[in-house]
Write an enzyme that holds these catalytic residues in place. Structure first.
Site, PDB file in Angstrom:
ATOM      1  N   ASP A  84     -51.686 -39.335  -8.907  1.00 24.44           N
ATOM      2  CA  ASP A  84     -51.838 -40.003  -7.616  1.00 24.44           C
ATOM      3  C   ASP A  84     -52.096 -39.041  -6.463  1.00 24.44           C
ATOM      4  O   ASP A  84     -52.303 -39.487  -5.327  1.00 24.44           O
ATOM      5  CB  ASP A  84     -50.574 -40.810  -7.285  1.00 24.44           C
ATOM      6  CG  ASP A  84     -50.364 -41.998  -8.204  1.00 24.44           C
ATOM      7  OD1 ASP A  84     -51.366 -42.509  -8.740  1.00 24.44           O
ATOM      8  OD2 ASP A  84     -49.202 -42.401  -8.403  1.00 24.44           O
ATOM      9  N   ARG A 131     -62.040 -45.003 -12.088  1.00 21.15           N
ATOM     10  CA  ARG A 131     -62.241 -44.147 -13.266  1.00 21.15           C
ATOM     11  C   ARG A 131     -62.205 -44.984 -14.543  1.00 21.15           C
ATOM     12  O   ARG A 131     -63.072 -44.837 -15.424  1.00 21.15           O
ATOM     13  CB  ARG A 131     -61.155 -43.066 -13.302  1.00 21.15           C
ATOM     14  CG  ARG A 131     -61.116 -42.252 -14.594  1.00 21.15           C
ATOM     15  CD  ARG A 131     -59.880 -41.367 -14.646  1.00 21.15           C
ATOM     16  NE  ARG A 131     -58.645 -42.149 -14.661  1.00 21.15           N
ATOM     17  CZ  ARG A 131     -58.097 -42.665 -15.754  1.00 21.15           C
ATOM     18  NH1 ARG A 131     -58.684 -42.505 -16.934  1.00 21.15           N
ATOM     19  NH2 ARG A 131     -56.965 -43.335 -15.690  1.00 21.15           N
ATOM     20  N   ARG A 132     -61.204 -45.843 -14.638  1.00 20.74           N
ATOM     21  CA  ARG A 132     -61.115 -46.688 -15.830  1.00 20.74           C
ATOM     22  C   ARG A 132     -62.245 -47.701 -15.877  1.00 20.74           C
ATOM     23  O   ARG A 132     -62.813 -47.965 -16.947  1.00 20.74           O
ATOM     24  CB  ARG A 132     -59.752 -47.390 -15.858  1.00 20.74           C
ATOM     25  CG  ARG A 132     -58.593 -46.443 -16.167  1.00 20.74           C
ATOM     26  CD  ARG A 132     -57.252 -47.118 -16.022  1.00 20.74           C
ATOM     27  NE  ARG A 132     -56.161 -46.220 -16.374  1.00 20.74           N
ATOM     28  CZ  ARG A 132     -54.944 -46.262 -15.852  1.00 20.74           C
ATOM     29  NH1 ARG A 132     -54.666 -47.176 -14.922  1.00 20.74           N
ATOM     30  NH2 ARG A 132     -54.008 -45.409 -16.238  1.00 20.74           N
ATOM     31  N   ARG A 155     -48.196 -56.031 -13.625  1.00 24.01           N
ATOM     32  CA  ARG A 155     -49.441 -56.030 -14.406  1.00 24.01           C
ATOM     33  C   ARG A 155     -49.225 -56.610 -15.794  1.00 24.01           C
ATOM     34  O   ARG A 155     -50.058 -57.380 -16.293  1.00 24.01           O
ATOM     35  CB  ARG A 155     -49.995 -54.606 -14.484  1.00 24.01           C
ATOM     36  CG  ARG A 155     -50.380 -54.036 -13.125  1.00 24.01           C
ATOM     37  CD  ARG A 155     -51.057 -52.689 -13.247  1.00 24.01           C
ATOM     38  NE  ARG A 155     -51.110 -52.015 -11.949  1.00 24.01           N
ATOM     39  CZ  ARG A 155     -51.932 -51.032 -11.649  1.00 24.01           C
ATOM     40  NH1 ARG A 155     -52.789 -50.597 -12.552  1.00 24.01           N
ATOM     41  NH2 ARG A 155     -51.912 -50.461 -10.463  1.00 24.01           N
ATOM     42  N   CYS A 243     -57.442 -40.014  -5.979  1.00 27.79           N
ATOM     43  CA  CYS A 243     -56.970 -40.732  -7.157  1.00 27.79           C
ATOM     44  C   CYS A 243     -57.796 -41.982  -7.440  1.00 27.79           C
ATOM     45  O   CYS A 243     -57.748 -42.514  -8.537  1.00 27.79           O
ATOM     46  CB  CYS A 243     -55.497 -41.091  -6.993  1.00 27.79           C
ATOM     47  SG  CYS A 243     -55.150 -42.174  -5.577  1.00 27.79           S
TER      48      CYS A 243
END
Length: 311
Positions: A84, A131-132, A155, A243
């Site tokens: 992060d 990024r994912r 989540r 991040c």
């Protein structure tokens, strides 16, 4: 060291509190004569709950308010997930210690137990990370990716509720919360690169606070973790990334060489530029910069500039 009272600043999520309490215990193990309080700070990233973080610049949204508490003297330590932390720290602050690395991989959790390569067309994939998003769409272009915000329990609850068919989280965070059994698959970094620093904890201090620096270093610093994460962060810093940038990197020892693999791409999975360098483990910072230079020469700077202009 003459001081006997210290304060850790942290976010208030279950995972952040686990990390702060873990670090506090390590400090007490080193110095049983001291007291270490924990101060919960609500960050901008915590306050913005229903909008993709990238729309707010993303960079350091979970870190800036905690750094402000450090600068103001309201706390002596900030405990961070290193994934992060932006490439550059706030003026007057320093990273005093980086822990041994827990599992650095991303973890896939799917409702049906289906792996990433087996996801059917139209499967609903939840993640808040550019990024994912980039790597999921590059590997599985027919899935539908939507923003998923919130802490780990939130989540997982949305996955169970049927809002998504699969989600991605850091394996280390699930392991620390005792939720490793929820993982469908731990994704091989050779195919799916983790975030810079993923799996490691960092303790940030005021750069001129020698007592705090010494205590943090004695409590958790790990030379191997610091070497690998330092190399990745050199890569990130040279790309001026945060991040929430679609940037990934992973450093590891291969025999007597340090190998760093890095990636930059667009969130839609296009324009992915990947590279790798290897060299002396004592020269990790230089290797990270060399990898960034290589990707920039192949167009990574244009992709990042395009994304900044669009945000």
């Amino acid at each position: 060291m003459t001081r006997t009272s210290f304060t850790i600043a942290t976010r208030g999520s279950d995972l952040a509190l686990w990390q702060a309490r873990h670090v506090r215990q390590r400090m007490l193990d080193v110095r049983p004569d001291i007291t270490v309080a924990i101060e919960v700070i609500k960050t901008e990233g915590d306050r913005i709950k229903d909008v993709p973080l990238a729309q707010f610049g993303g960079k350091g949204l979970f870190v800036k308010d905690i750094e402000s508490a450090l600068v103001a003297g309201k706390a002596d330590f900030a405990v961070h997930s290193m994934k992060d932390v932006p490439g550059d720290l706030a003026p007057g602050l320093a990273m005093a210690a980086i822990s041994a690395r827990a599992d650095p991989r991303d973890a896939l959790i799917s409702r049906t137990g289906v792996g990433l390569s087996e996801m059917p067309a139209g499967a609903r994939f939840g993640t808040s990370s550019l990024r994912r998003q980039c790597q999921v769409r590059a590997l599985c272009p027919k899935v539908a990716v939507a923003t998923l915000r919130g802490n780990v329990p939130t989540r997982l609850a949305r996955l169970e509720r049927g809002d998504f068919d699969a989600i991605l989280l850091a394996a280390s965070g699930l392991d620390r919360l005792g939720l490793g059994d929820r993982i469908t698959a731990r994704l091989d970094p050779a195919a799916f690169l983790p975030a810079v620093g993923q799996g490691a904890l960092g303790i940030e201090v005021r750069a001129d606070d020698g007592d705090a620096t010494a205590l943090a270093h004695a409590a958790i610093n790990d030379p191997d973790g610091a070497r690998d994460v330092g190399a990745e962060r050199a890569f990130l810093s040279m790309l001026d990334g945060g991040c929430q940038s679609p940037i990934a990197a992973f450093a590891r020892l291969d025999g007597d060489a340090l190998v760093i693999t890095g990636l930059v791409g667009r969130p839609d999975g296009t324009g992915v530029i990947r590279g790798e360098v290897r060299g002396d483990p004592n020269g990790g910072i230089a290797l990270g910069k060399a990898l960034a230079t290589d990707l920039l020469a192949r167009g990574a700077g244009d992709i990042l500039a395009e994304l900044r202009a669009a945000s």
